[in-house]
Design an enzyme around this catalytic site. Sequence first.
Site, PDB file in Angstrom:
ATOM      1  N   ASP A  94     -36.436 -22.232 -30.273  1.00 13.80           N
ATOM      2  CA  ASP A  94     -37.070 -20.760 -30.552  1.00 13.80           C
ATOM      3  C   ASP A  94     -36.869 -20.802 -31.848  1.00 13.80           C
ATOM      4  OD1 ASP A  94     -34.372 -20.721 -30.656  1.00 13.80           O
ATOM      5  OD2 ASP A  94     -34.314 -18.506 -29.742  1.00 13.80           O
ATOM      6  N   GLU A 150     -19.730 -22.028 -34.155  1.00 10.25           N
ATOM      7  CA  GLU A 150     -19.875 -22.766 -35.807  1.00 10.25           C
ATOM      8  C   GLU A 150     -19.073 -22.517 -36.599  1.00 10.25           C
ATOM      9  OE1 GLU A 150     -21.726 -20.397 -34.123  1.00 10.25           O
ATOM     10  OE2 GLU A 150     -24.068 -20.408 -33.867  1.00 10.25           O
TER      11      GLU A 150
HETATM   12  C1  UGA Z   1     -27.353 -17.327 -30.977  1.00 12.00           C
HETATM   13  C2  UGA Z   1     -27.147 -18.770 -32.395  1.00 12.00           C
HETATM   14  O1  UGA Z   1     -28.062 -18.048 -33.387  1.00 12.00           O
HETATM   15  C3  UGA Z   1     -27.665 -19.544 -31.511  1.00 12.00           C
HETATM   16  O2  UGA Z   1     -26.932 -20.691 -32.805  1.00 12.00           O
HETATM   17  C4  UGA Z   1     -26.651 -19.905 -30.650  1.00 12.00           C
HETATM   18  O3  UGA Z   1     -25.432 -20.593 -30.149  1.00 12.00           O
HETATM   19  C5  UGA Z   1     -26.516 -18.385 -29.631  1.00 12.00           C
HETATM   20  O4  UGA Z   1     -26.597 -17.497 -30.171  1.00 12.00           O
HETATM   21  C6  UGA Z   1     -25.367 -18.019 -28.701  1.00 12.00           C
HETATM   22  O5  UGA Z   1     -23.905 -19.150 -29.138  1.00 12.00           O
HETATM   23  O6  UGA Z   1     -25.484 -17.245 -28.034  1.00 12.00           O
HETATM   24  P1  UGA Z   1     -29.409 -16.903 -29.392  1.00 12.00           P
HETATM   25  O7  UGA Z   1     -31.021 -16.451 -30.712  1.00 12.00           O
HETATM   26  O8  UGA Z   1     -28.761 -15.826 -29.469  1.00 12.00           O
HETATM   27  O9  UGA Z   1     -28.867 -17.807 -30.792  1.00 12.00           O
HETATM   28  O10 UGA Z   1     -29.518 -18.420 -28.405  1.00 12.00           O
HETATM   29  P2  UGA Z   1     -30.470 -18.951 -27.455  1.00 12.00           P
HETATM   30  O11 UGA Z   1     -31.355 -19.521 -28.591  1.00 12.00           O
HETATM   31  O12 UGA Z   1     -30.999 -18.497 -26.080  1.00 12.00           O
HETATM   32  O13 UGA Z   1     -29.906 -20.225 -27.345  1.00 12.00           O
HETATM   33  C7  UGA Z   1     -29.421 -20.819 -28.113  1.00 12.00           C
HETATM   34  C8  UGA Z   1     -30.058 -22.657 -28.201  1.00 12.00           C
HETATM   35  O14 UGA Z   1     -29.261 -22.622 -26.788  1.00 12.00           O
HETATM   36  C9  UGA Z   1     -31.060 -22.492 -28.190  1.00 12.00           C
HETATM   37  O15 UGA Z   1     -31.827 -23.548 -28.299  1.00 12.00           O
HETATM   38  C10 UGA Z   1     -31.055 -22.631 -26.363  1.00 12.00           C
HETATM   39  O16 UGA Z   1     -33.198 -23.027 -25.833  1.00 12.00           O
HETATM   40  C11 UGA Z   1     -30.464 -23.111 -25.769  1.00 12.00           C
HETATM   41  N1  UGA Z   1     -29.634 -22.893 -24.457  1.00 12.00           N
HETATM   42  C12 UGA Z   1     -29.745 -21.281 -24.644  1.00 12.00           C
HETATM   43  C13 UGA Z   1     -29.418 -23.848 -23.652  1.00 12.00           C
HETATM   44  O17 UGA Z   1     -29.343 -24.427 -23.311  1.00 12.00           O
HETATM   45  N2  UGA Z   1     -28.857 -22.775 -22.415  1.00 12.00           N
HETATM   46  C14 UGA Z   1     -28.101 -22.045 -21.892  1.00 12.00           C
HETATM   47  O18 UGA Z   1     -28.676 -21.318 -21.070  1.00 12.00           O
HETATM   48  C15 UGA Z   1     -28.768 -20.403 -22.927  1.00 12.00           C
HETATM   49 MN    MN Z   2     -32.594 -18.227 -30.102  1.00  6.58          MN
END
Ligand code: UGA
Ligand code: MN
Length: 245
Positions: free
Chosen positions: A106, A189
Site C-alpha cells: 500500500d 524492523e
Molecule cells: C506499518 C509498517 O509500515 C509496516 O511496515 C509494518 O509491517 C506494520 O505497520 C505492522 O507491523 O503492523 P501499516 O500500514 O500499519 O504498516 O500495515 P499494513 O500496510 O496494514 O500491513 C503491512 C503489510 O503486511 C502490507 O503489505 C499488508 O498487505 C500485509 N498484511 C497486513 C498481511 O500480510 N496480513 C495482515 O493480516 C495484514
Molecule cells: Mn501500510
Amino acid sequence: PPLYIITPTYKRAEQLAELTRFAHTLMLVPNVSWLVIEDAFEKSPLVAKLLDKTGLRYEHLTAPMPEEYKNKKSGPKPRGVSNRNKGIQWVRANAVDGVLYFADDDNTYDLELFHEIRYTKRVSMFPVGLVTKLGVSSPIVKNGIFSGFYDGWIAGRKFPVDMAGFAISVKFLLQRPNATMPYKPGYEEDGFLKSLTPFEPKEIELLASNCSKILVWHTQTKRNDPSTTLDLTKYGSTNIEILKK
Ligand code: UGA
Ligand code: MN
C-alpha cells in the site's frame, strides 16, 4: 545487480487496487524480481492473474500468519511477518547477489528509490514520508555523518525505522544465516536489523542525498468494506469478478 522486492499482501476489498498500483510502478523498474507473498493458505487466482498480466519476473508464494497471532483477541498483530520471512527464505535459496527491499503493497514509491537502493553494499537507509504524527521517519544526518534517528515512536529501539526505510544487500544477508524477522508487533524492523549482527547504526549507508529527500511514502488506503456481501450473480451478472469477504 538485481532487486528482490518482497511484498506481503492479504485479502481485502482494496487488495487488487493496491497491487495494480504497485505493479505499475515496478513495470518501470529494470531488473527486478517481485516476490508477492500472500497471508493465506492458498494463492488467490485473482492475484495470480494480475501478476501474470504485468509481464514482471515474479514469484507468487503463500505464508499464512500463525494461528496463535491470527486468533489474538486484542492488541496489534505481527502483520506481514510470516510473508517477509518466507521471502527471505526464498532469497536465501535462489539469489546470489543484488539487493532486497521490503515493500508493503500500500505504500507509494518514487522510481528514483529503486536507482538509489540498487547499489547498497550492506544496509542502506532513507527517509519515509507520512509515518506517525511527525510526518517523516529518517536517519538524522549532520555534515554528512549519521547522528541518530528521527521517528515518532522511538520506544527503546536500536533501529527506530519503518519497514520501507531500508534496503539490504543479498550477499550481506547470506553471510548472516540467522537473520530473521520476529513476530513482535512494533519491533519487526528493529528485531530484523538487530538480527543482522554484527551491524551498527553508524555503518548505515545514507541514501536520498544524505536523507534529505523523500522517495517513499507510508500511504494508507481508506477502508471500504461493503456492508453486505456483493453478489452480482444474483442479478444475472457473470462478467465481473468480485472479492468476496
Ligand atoms: C506499518 C509498517 O509500515 C509496516 O511496515 C509494518 O509491517 C506494520 O505497520 C505492522 O507491523 O503492523 P501499516 O500500514 O500499519 O504498516 O500495515 P499494513 O500496510 O496494514 O500491513 C503491512 C503489510 O503486511 C502490507 O503489505 C499488508 O498487505 C500485509 N498484511 C497486513 C498481511 O500480510 N496480513 C495482515 O493480516 C495484514
Ligand atoms: Mn501500510
